[in-house]
Each structure stands twice: as structure tokens, then as C-alpha cells.
Write a protein that holds these residues in place. Sequence first.
Motif, PDB file in Angstrom:
ATOM      1  N   MET A  40       0.848  -1.186   0.000  1.00  0.00           N
ATOM      2  CA  MET A  40       0.000   0.000   0.000  1.00  0.00           C
ATOM      3  C   MET A  40       0.891   1.247   0.000  1.00  0.00           C
TER       4      MET A  40
ATOM      5  N   GLY B 132       1.127   3.908   3.037  1.00  0.00           N
ATOM      6  CA  GLY B 132       1.445   3.504   4.405  1.00  0.00           C
ATOM      7  C   GLY B 132       0.221   3.337   5.280  1.00  0.00           C
ATOM      8  N   SER B 133       0.438   3.410   6.586  1.00  0.00           N
ATOM      9  CA  SER B 133      -0.628   3.128   7.540  1.00  0.00           C
ATOM     10  C   SER B 133      -1.318   4.403   8.019  1.00  0.00           C
TER      11      SER B 133
ATOM     12  N   LEU C 202      -4.252   0.222   6.299  1.00  0.00           N
ATOM     13  CA  LEU C 202      -3.381   0.738   5.255  1.00  0.00           C
ATOM     14  C   LEU C 202      -4.156   1.625   4.292  1.00  0.00           C
TER      15      LEU C 202
END
Length: 662
Positions: free
Chosen positions: A421, A424-425, A478
Amino acid sequence: MFVKFVVLFLLLWGSIASQLNDIGFTYNGFGGVNMGLDGLAQITDNGLLLLVNTTKQQMGHAFYPHPLHFMSSSTGSVFSFSTTFVFAMFTQFTSIGGTAMAFVMAPSKKFPGASPAGYIGLFNITTVGNSSNHVIAVEMDTIKSPEFNDIDGNHVGIDINDLKSAQSAPASYFSDQENRYVNLTLFSGQAMQLWVEYSGPQKQLNVTLASIDVPKPTIPLLSLNIDLSPIVVDPMFVGFSSATHTFDVHNYVLGWSFKMNGKAKELTLSQLPKLPRFGPKKKSKMFSVGVPVIVVTLLLVFIFIIQFIVKTKKKFAEVLEDWESEYRPHRFKYRDLYIATKGFKNNELLGTGGFGRVYRGVLPRSKAEVAVKRVSYNSTQGEREFVAEIVSIGKLRNRNIVPLLGYCRRKGELFLVYDFMPNGSLDKFLFDQTTIGKMLNWNQRFRIIKSVAAALLYLHEEWEKIVVHRDVKSSNVLIDKEFNGRLGDFGLARLYDHGTVPQTTHVMGTLGYLAPELCRNGKANPSVDVFAFGIFLLEVACGRRPIEPQASKECVLLVDWVLSSWGKGMILDTVDRKLGMNYEVEEIELVLKLGLLCSHSIPNARPYMRQVVRYLEGEVPLSDITLLGLSTTTNDKTLVSLGSTVTRSSSVVAESVLSGGR
């Protein structure tokens, strides 16, 4: 009308004059360039400007074909100018020298009666030294001529109407790294670069020499304070002159750049034409020395290759047990993951959590971007069960879930492979100060909340088995390239058939998101995910982590703080300040209240995810009656929430169970 015409004419003439005064050109090689050539001068097939060849006592000239105006018509002073060129000089008779060349500024491209050898094809015995010459030259001389007071047979000099240099120095350059002058041999056949720069305002002429493989030195080789106005006549020609004294002489110019009223453009050294090989061909020592060396080298290389192959096989050795045969399509080779992550280098590290480190990688065959989670795992039986569940979870297909592509097992470690992804988070957008320029607005946050809710509904009710994620939190959500939220990291997930009761008794998860009942029985069921989802809702709406040790006592736990604010009728005071007032009040109140309801300490008081989704989609209203069980006004029942003790009324809690069933 006449005045306007004159003004327009003057402006036009000023523009033309400015363009003429700012003339510049750059030749990275001379292929196809129009140059004024005479004597031995010629342009070779590969674009070299050859000034003289092996002919004895001859000369050659190569000039820019158009005259240049160096004088300012308004002040009568000489403009500033800059030029640089790369040259090479070679003579086989190094003991006596035998060649010279010069960069020249002169009123004409022709030099009738000029002599070769020591006169560099510019003067003869009667014209040398005459002020009527109006010649300015920078000579690169390998002939020591006593009559011209030459310092040696390897020098650079500034000549004004004469070959007795106004200033000269041995061929060398100042090394900024070594803090000393480094000697050069002009007739070595090696390419060198020379810069000539004149400052009109300062009336200073600088000459700098260097080997072609070093940057321009900061200290020039020659620096002469001189006003060129008495020497220059308008217009002038610029170019090169060279002459031979002995046989076997070659003088080349590889590239040339010139600029009036500015700095000459740097030559692109990689585009310059190649010099021919100078000197006799070296005799091969292949049979006397080369063959034994090659044999020994090949033997050593063979031994090294054998050692490398053995070491590599040992390094990437994998054990595939019989029970894994059915999971082979979902198993990645360790070698592929090692190459994809560049050896699990820190440069590829995406993040570190309590259960492993996550690396970015590009699979060598498919070139697909993946995220690889590296987890230590030592229990053989537990590992077998874990792999079975991981492969099962890998069959999940939902647009709100990060696909788990497979696994790799090696030497007490497990590697989980996910789709990558790019953004990112979610926790980075909520808490990382370095991403403040990418802060999520409320619409984006609300869309992510609904995506995670839909993902949990799919896991709990819509797939063939019940999947309990057990680690729902913002760092496991994500963000894809369209800024949609996807639930990921199934490293702790457990699954069981619909209608059965989960038997796991391991308490695993992240502090702050653990449901209270896990501390008592350790059994993970969908209600555990609902509790963590409730904390997640508060986290996204408030922009605060579940536990803030530095906060005041009543605000350490996020859920307690929001609950207290709701009891005081000030729940909107908990909204993330970074949002300002840019949010829908009804939506954010819904999220905050739903977060409190989902994180209820009594499992039966929490809604199912299907009910949560209906609340978020607005299909069912969340009334305050539903939330009465969260009231903090009574105190005859103990409620454990995130490790804190809050007293609640059992009678009121009973009223909080959602109407309408599950």
C-alpha cells in the motif's frame, strides 16, 4: 511621430546590440561546425579539431568564422568574456619539445608572413613585439626559447603583442583536495582543460589549467591585472594557432565554449570525441607473463565460485515438510523475498511493531510491489496451525482488506507477504508530525472508518468461516493510492467455523485495544474485534492514541476521556483539533458515540458489525437511549475498560443492550 520612431529605433538597436554583446557558443566536438581553417588545420572524421600534424616547421589556424565586438560603444572599455576548451598535445621528441599552441584574440584570422616553431604561427622576427599587432594570446609552449625569456619547455603564458610573456608559470594546477600544485606535462598526449576569463570591471585576466579528470581549481594558474582596452580593436576574431618544430607532432582541440558578458557554458566531457592512440603499440607479454597469470586467476575464480555456490545454497536453504505440500501454491521462496527486500536492508524497512518488522519489496519475477512482515515463531505445532490459518486467510477477497498473498517459513521465522500500500498506515497520518502536509480531512477519515467496518463485517459474517482479526488498530489500517482504507496484517488472526466456539486461550494483541474479557478467559471472538474497532473510532475522530501516559489522570485513557466529556455534554471538545470546524457534526457525534458503545466493557452490550455498518450508513439512528448504559452517574457495578476501573450501574447496563437483536 518622428520622436516615437527614434525611440523605437533606439530600443530595437539596444536589443540587437545587447544580443550581439552577449554572444556565446559551445562545441562538444567539431563535427559539422563551420570554422575558419588554414594551414594544417582540419576537422577529423570523428569531430576532433587537428591544428598541426607530423609535418615539420608548419603551422595551422582555426578561428570562429564571425568577428566579435569586445568594446562597449558607450564606455570604450572591453566587455567581460569567458572561454574554456579541452586540448591535447603530443610529440615523440620529448627531450627537445617541439610544439606550441595558443588561444588567440586578433583583428584578423590571417597572419601573413608568420613563422612556425617558436613563433606559434602568429609573428615573425620583424613583427613580434609590435604594439600594432593588437594580439592577445594564451600560449601552451613545450619549447624553451631563450630569446623570448621562456622559463622552461613546459609552461603556460599570457602574451600581449609579443612572445615575451607578460606572465607565465610551469604547467600545473592547484589541487583543492591536496592543497598543493600538481605538475602537468603539456606534450604527454593527455587531454587537459584550460579556462580564460577576463573581468571588464576589475580589468583582470585569469588563466586556469587542469587535467580533464578534475573539477576547475579555485585558484587560477595565472592572474594578470591589465586593461585590454588599448590592445583590443573592434571587431576581433577568436580561435587557435599552432606550429611545429620537430616531426611527429599532434595538437588537438576536443571541445570549445565561449561567452561574452558571462560565464562560458561547461563542456559535456562525455560527449567529446575520442583521441587517437599516441606512441608505439605496446608489446604483448601474454605468452611470457599473461598465460600463467590467467591460469592461476581462473583457478582462484573457480574455487571462489564453488565456495560461493555452497555458501549461497546454505544461506537460502529451506525445509519443506510433508504437511506443507498442500500449501505449496501459497509459499514464497526465501531467496525471492531476500532479493525483493534487498537482503532485508534497513533502507527498505517500512515499520516495526510488537510482532515483527515490515519491509517493502519488489518480487524479482513479477516485479510486483509487496510488503513482507518478518515474524519470529518457534513452536512447531503452533507453527503448523498458524500456517494453515494463514493460507486459509489468504483466500479472503474483499476490496476493504489488504490481500495476504502467502507466506515463507525458514529457521524459526515466518514471513507474511501482502500487497504493498503506497501511502502507508493510517496512524502516520493521525500522529506523525512529518505528514502534517498530508493530513486527512473528515470526509476521508469517515470513508476509511466505513471501509474498516465493512471489512470486519465480511470477516465476521460474510466469509465461509468466522475470522477474528484480534489486532484492529490504526497502524493496521493501510491507505491505498486513492486514500481508501484497507484492513491489513492478519498475523494474529484466528478463524473457526460458523456455529462453533473459539478455543484459543492465548492473550495476544496491542495494549489499549484489548477487550477486558480477554484478560479473564483469553478467548477471541468477533466481540473482541468490535471492542478494538470502538477504540479505533475514537482514535480517528479525536486524533489521539488510546493511551497517553503524559496526559492528566482523567485523560490517560482515551475512552475514559471521551466518556467523561460525553457525560458532561461536551463530547465535541474531544474532536481532533487539526480538523478545526471542517466536519459534519452529526457524523462525528455518531462516530464518537458509536466508539463508546463498541468499546463497552460488557461484551453483550456491544453491537455486531452488521449493526455498526447500518449505523454508519445512516440506515438506523443511534439514539441516546441506546447509550444510557454508558452513564457515569451510578456506581454499584465495576466495569473494567482498558485496564482501568470505572463504576457502573448493573440496572442501567442492562438497558444498554441494543434493541432489535443481533
